[in-house]
Write a protein that holds these residues in place. Structure first.
Motif, PDB file in Angstrom:
ATOM      1  N   PRO A  48       0.817  -1.217   0.000  1.00 24.78           N
ATOM      2  CA  PRO A  48       0.000   0.000   0.000  1.00 24.78           C
ATOM      3  C   PRO A  48       0.852   1.269   0.000  1.00 24.78           C
ATOM      4  CG  PRO A  48      -0.159  -1.157   2.105  1.00 24.78           C
ATOM      5  CD  PRO A  48       0.540  -2.071   1.162  1.00 24.78           C
ATOM      6  N   GLU A  49       0.561   2.150  -0.926  1.00 27.89           N
ATOM      7  CA  GLU A  49       1.366   3.342  -1.169  1.00 27.89           C
ATOM      8  C   GLU A  49       1.559   4.201   0.065  1.00 27.89           C
ATOM      9  OE1 GLU A  49      -1.615   6.700  -2.797  1.00 27.89           O
ATOM     10  OE2 GLU A  49      -1.488   4.947  -4.106  1.00 27.89           O
ATOM     11  N   ASN A  50       2.755   4.778   0.158  1.00 30.57           N
ATOM     12  CA  ASN A  50       3.092   5.747   1.203  1.00 30.57           C
ATOM     13  C   ASN A  50       3.009   5.191   2.618  1.00 30.57           C
ATOM     14  OD1 ASN A  50       3.922   8.185  -0.087  1.00 30.57           O
ATOM     15  ND2 ASN A  50       1.817   8.591  -0.701  1.00 30.57           N
ATOM     16  N   THR A  51       3.040   3.874   2.749  1.00 31.15           N
ATOM     17  CA  THR A  51       3.079   3.264   4.078  1.00 31.15           C
ATOM     18  C   THR A  51       4.490   2.767   4.372  1.00 31.15           C
ATOM     19  OG1 THR A  51       2.521   1.048   3.250  1.00 31.15           O
ATOM     20  CG2 THR A  51       0.680   2.493   3.892  1.00 31.15           C
ATOM     21  N   LEU A  52       4.735   2.455   5.627  1.00 28.63           N
ATOM     22  CA  LEU A  52       6.034   1.886   5.997  1.00 28.63           C
ATOM     23  C   LEU A  52       6.240   0.543   5.318  1.00 28.63           C
ATOM     24  CD1 LEU A  52       6.222   2.794   9.792  1.00 28.63           C
ATOM     25  CD2 LEU A  52       6.958   4.133   7.803  1.00 28.63           C
ATOM     26  N   ALA A  53       5.145  -0.181   5.080  1.00 28.29           N
ATOM     27  CA  ALA A  53       5.248  -1.460   4.382  1.00 28.29           C
ATOM     28  C   ALA A  53       5.773  -1.268   2.966  1.00 28.29           C
ATOM     29  CB  ALA A  53       3.885  -2.146   4.349  1.00 28.29           C
ATOM     30  N   ALA A  54       5.404  -0.170   2.317  1.00 24.79           N
ATOM     31  CA  ALA A  54       5.885   0.105   0.960  1.00 24.79           C
ATOM     32  C   ALA A  54       7.371   0.454   0.972  1.00 24.79           C
ATOM     33  CB  ALA A  54       5.075   1.227   0.335  1.00 24.79           C
ATOM     34  N   VAL A  80       2.236  11.303   5.741  1.00 26.73           N
ATOM     35  CA  VAL A  80       2.609  10.862   4.401  1.00 26.73           C
ATOM     36  C   VAL A  80       1.401  10.220   3.738  1.00 26.73           C
ATOM     37  CG1 VAL A  80       4.149   9.376   3.069  1.00 26.73           C
ATOM     38  CG2 VAL A  80       5.007  10.578   5.089  1.00 26.73           C
ATOM     39  N   ILE A  81       0.825  10.945   2.789  1.00 24.88           N
ATOM     40  CA  ILE A  81      -0.348  10.473   2.058  1.00 24.88           C
ATOM     41  C   ILE A  81      -0.445  11.271   0.770  1.00 24.88           C
ATOM     42  CG2 ILE A  81      -1.931  12.058   3.269  1.00 24.88           C
ATOM     43  CD1 ILE A  81      -4.053   9.790   3.099  1.00 24.88           C
ATOM     44  N   HIS A  82      -0.912  10.644  -0.293  1.00 24.50           N
ATOM     45  CA  HIS A  82      -0.943  11.301  -1.603  1.00 24.50           C
ATOM     46  C   HIS A  82      -2.164  12.185  -1.788  1.00 24.50           C
ATOM     47  CE1 HIS A  82      -2.042  11.580  -5.899  1.00 24.50           C
ATOM     48  NE2 HIS A  82      -0.747  11.753  -6.072  1.00 24.50           N
ATOM     49  N   ASP A  83      -3.348  11.648  -1.552  1.00 29.41           N
ATOM     50  CA  ASP A  83      -4.571  12.386  -1.838  1.00 29.41           C
ATOM     51  C   ASP A  83      -4.830  13.448  -0.778  1.00 29.41           C
ATOM     52  OD1 ASP A  83      -4.649  10.416  -3.747  1.00 29.41           O
ATOM     53  OD2 ASP A  83      -6.601   9.597  -3.141  1.00 29.41           O
ATOM     54  N   SER A  84      -5.572  14.486  -1.160  1.00 27.56           N
ATOM     55  CA  SER A  84      -5.964  15.500  -0.179  1.00 27.56           C
ATOM     56  C   SER A  84      -7.088  15.005   0.715  1.00 27.56           C
ATOM     57  CB  SER A  84      -6.387  16.791  -0.878  1.00 27.56           C
ATOM     58  OG  SER A  84      -7.509  16.556  -1.727  1.00 27.56           O
ATOM     59  N   THR A  85      -7.680  13.855   0.355  1.00 24.57           N
ATOM     60  CA  THR A  85      -8.688  13.237   1.208  1.00 24.57           C
ATOM     61  C   THR A  85      -8.222  11.841   1.624  1.00 24.57           C
ATOM     62  OG1 THR A  85     -10.024  12.018  -0.426  1.00 24.57           O
ATOM     63  CG2 THR A  85     -10.416  14.401  -0.212  1.00 24.57           C
ATOM     64  N   LEU A  86      -8.858  11.332   2.654  1.00 22.58           N
ATOM     65  CA  LEU A  86      -8.503  10.025   3.201  1.00 22.58           C
ATOM     66  C   LEU A  86      -9.307   8.884   2.582  1.00 22.58           C
ATOM     67  CD1 LEU A  86      -8.614  11.347   6.848  1.00 22.58           C
ATOM     68  CD2 LEU A  86      -6.519  10.524   5.743  1.00 22.58           C
ATOM     69  N   ALA A  87     -10.243   9.207   1.707  1.00 21.77           N
ATOM     70  CA  ALA A  87     -11.246   8.237   1.271  1.00 21.77           C
ATOM     71  C   ALA A  87     -10.670   7.053   0.505  1.00 21.77           C
ATOM     72  CB  ALA A  87     -12.305   8.945   0.420  1.00 21.77           C
ATOM     73  N   ARG A  88      -9.756   7.300  -0.414  1.00 25.89           N
ATOM     74  CA  ARG A  88      -9.306   6.225  -1.306  1.00 25.89           C
ATOM     75  C   ARG A  88      -8.426   5.202  -0.615  1.00 25.89           C
ATOM     76  NH1 ARG A  88      -4.794   5.349  -4.567  1.00 25.89           N
ATOM     77  NH2 ARG A  88      -3.948   7.408  -4.018  1.00 25.89           N
ATOM     78  N   THR A  89      -7.537   5.634   0.259  1.00 23.17           N
ATOM     79  CA  THR A  89      -6.522   4.727   0.797  1.00 23.17           C
ATOM     80  C   THR A  89      -6.675   4.416   2.281  1.00 23.17           C
ATOM     81  OG1 THR A  89      -5.012   6.579   1.175  1.00 23.17           O
ATOM     82  CG2 THR A  89      -4.820   5.428  -0.931  1.00 23.17           C
ATOM     83  N   THR A  90      -7.789   4.810   2.878  1.00 20.36           N
ATOM     84  CA  THR A  90      -8.049   4.426   4.275  1.00 20.36           C
ATOM     85  C   THR A  90      -9.528   4.079   4.436  1.00 20.36           C
ATOM     86  OG1 THR A  90      -8.752   6.534   5.284  1.00 20.36           O
ATOM     87  CG2 THR A  90      -6.373   6.227   4.950  1.00 20.36           C
ATOM     88  N   ASN A  91      -9.870   3.630   5.621  1.00 20.38           N
ATOM     89  CA  ASN A  91     -11.276   3.324   5.941  1.00 20.38           C
ATOM     90  C   ASN A  91     -11.940   4.479   6.682  1.00 20.38           C
ATOM     91  OD1 ASN A  91      -9.758   3.015   8.278  1.00 20.38           O
ATOM     92  ND2 ASN A  91     -10.934   1.246   9.021  1.00 20.38           N
ATOM     93  N   ALA A  92     -11.556   5.708   6.344  1.00 19.67           N
ATOM     94  CA  ALA A  92     -12.114   6.876   7.028  1.00 19.67           C
ATOM     95  C   ALA A  92     -13.626   6.953   6.908  1.00 19.67           C
ATOM     96  CB  ALA A  92     -11.487   8.157   6.465  1.00 19.67           C
ATOM     97  N   ALA A  93     -14.168   6.555   5.755  1.00 16.78           N
ATOM     98  CA  ALA A  93     -15.627   6.616   5.565  1.00 16.78           C
ATOM     99  C   ALA A  93     -16.351   5.676   6.530  1.00 16.78           C
ATOM    100  CB  ALA A  93     -15.979   6.276   4.127  1.00 16.78           C
ATOM    101  N   GLU A  94     -15.702   4.582   6.876  1.00 13.45           N
ATOM    102  CA  GLU A  94     -16.291   3.623   7.818  1.00 13.45           C
ATOM    103  C   GLU A  94     -16.148   4.095   9.262  1.00 13.45           C
ATOM    104  OE1 GLU A  94     -15.192  -0.839   9.499  1.00 13.45           O
ATOM    105  OE2 GLU A  94     -14.587  -0.278   7.456  1.00 13.45           O
ATOM    106  N   ILE A  95     -14.994   4.621   9.607  1.00  9.81           N
ATOM    107  CA  ILE A  95     -14.731   5.031  10.984  1.00  9.81           C
ATOM    108  C   ILE A  95     -15.371   6.375  11.306  1.00  9.81           C
ATOM    109  CG2 ILE A  95     -12.910   5.514  12.676  1.00  9.81           C
ATOM    110  CD1 ILE A  95     -13.097   2.591  11.751  1.00  9.81           C
ATOM    111  N   PHE A  96     -15.411   7.269  10.323  1.00 13.08           N
ATOM    112  CA  PHE A  96     -15.985   8.604  10.513  1.00 13.08           C
ATOM    113  C   PHE A  96     -17.032   8.865   9.430  1.00 13.08           C
ATOM    114  CE2 PHE A  96     -11.521   8.853  11.999  1.00 13.08           C
ATOM    115  CZ  PHE A  96     -11.736   9.170  13.340  1.00 13.08           C
TER     116      PHE A  96
END
Length: 291
Positions: A48-54, A80-96
């Motif tokens: 997953p992009e921009n993570t420590l795993a990457a 460290v994140i690419h998009d200006s929103t959290l929607a594509r690469t996190t579960n922000a929509a589920e948590i918030f």
């Protein structure tokens, strides 16, 4: 051989500037034998992009350079994140669920730290987090890698350049060793890169884009690299970039993005680019005859 002075008048963004041009033969003599391979957002085709795993995946693949994107939280933490929103690469929509469109700048660092930034990529990465810039540079340092840091959306985060420079300094990334060979800061914003150069002139900086050849001397006042999309690059353009000396007295370099196939990688290398930014560093490295 001698250097010649070129004066170029640009618009309000760049202003008038003058710089020294190198003879083409000298520029070619200084050319690198092979382009650097840069893992885009880490080895983002495989983790997953921009993570420590990457970052870890890029290190596992023995890739020396890692690229990332830096933005700022509501309470001033650099993440460290690419998009200006959290929607594509996190579960922000589920948590918030009630906080659409989930802009990075509307969430605190603690809230973002709760989010899963890996499950979208694959179940094996469930629980990966959005790293802070401090965490990210420390992981890169742990692997003895190099960092191509992109200031993302600087217009949204006034003063982010000063904060980035401060974090880099605090984490030991502004010593002579890092400044010489391990760090480049880039942005699509000329103003942002100009600010970094004024704050810390020793930092190598890159402008993301393809300025007109006539404008290159003006960019060379504050940028060491011109980093265009590979779709906009020609052999002649790369040669023109290499003819211009940057703010540290060396010829400008060019890192192209984002190249994920062997044919394009070989063509870019043939043009003499200095670096290739890729989601698939193994593919690019294996494509190069000297890889």
């Amino acid at each position: 051989m001698h250097a010649r002075v070129a004066a170029v008048t640009t618009g309000a963004l760049l202003g008038a500037a003058a710089t020294f041009l190198m003879p083409v033969s000298e520029a070619r003599a200084e050319a690198r034998p092979s382009p650097a391979v840069v893992a885009h957002r880490g080895a983002s085709a495989y983790a997953p992009e921009n993570t420590l795993a990457a970052v870890d995946k890029a290190a596992e693949m023995e890739v020396a350079w890692v690229e990332n994107d830096v933005q700022r939280t509501k309470d001033g933490e650099l993440v460290v994140i690419h998009d200006s929103t959290l929607a594509r690469t996190t579960n922000a929509a589920e948590i918030f669920p009630g906080r659409s469109p989930w802009k990075v700048q509307d969430f605190t660092a603690a809230e973002i730290a709760r989010l899963d930034a890996g499950s979208w990529f694959g179940p094996g990465y469930a629980g990966a987090r959005v790293p802070t810039l401090k965490q990210f540079v420390n992981r890169v340092e742990h692997h003895r890698q190099k960092l191509l840091l992109e200031i993302k959306n600087p217009q949204l985060y006034p003063g982010i350049e000063q904060q980035i420079v401060k974090v880099l300094g605090n984490e030991g990334w502004l010593d002579a060793h890092h400044l010489t060979s391990k760090l480049i800061v880039q942005s699509f914003s000329a103003d942002s890169i100009r600010t970094v150069h004024s704050l810390k002139p020793a930092v190598r900086t890159g402008f993301l884009g393809t300025p007109a050849v006539a404008d290159l001397p003006s960019y060379a006042r504050f940028a060491d690299l011109i980093n265009p999309s590979h779709t906009t690059v020609t052999d002649a353009y790369v040669s023109a970039v290499h003819e211009v000396r940057g703010p540290h007295g060396r010829r400008l370099q060019t890192y192209v993005w984002t190249v994920d196939d062997a044919v394009t990688a070989r063509r870019m290398a043939g043009y003499g680019v200095d670096g290739i930014i890729t989601n698939k560093p193994d593919v690019v490295r294996d494509a190069l005859p000297w890889g």
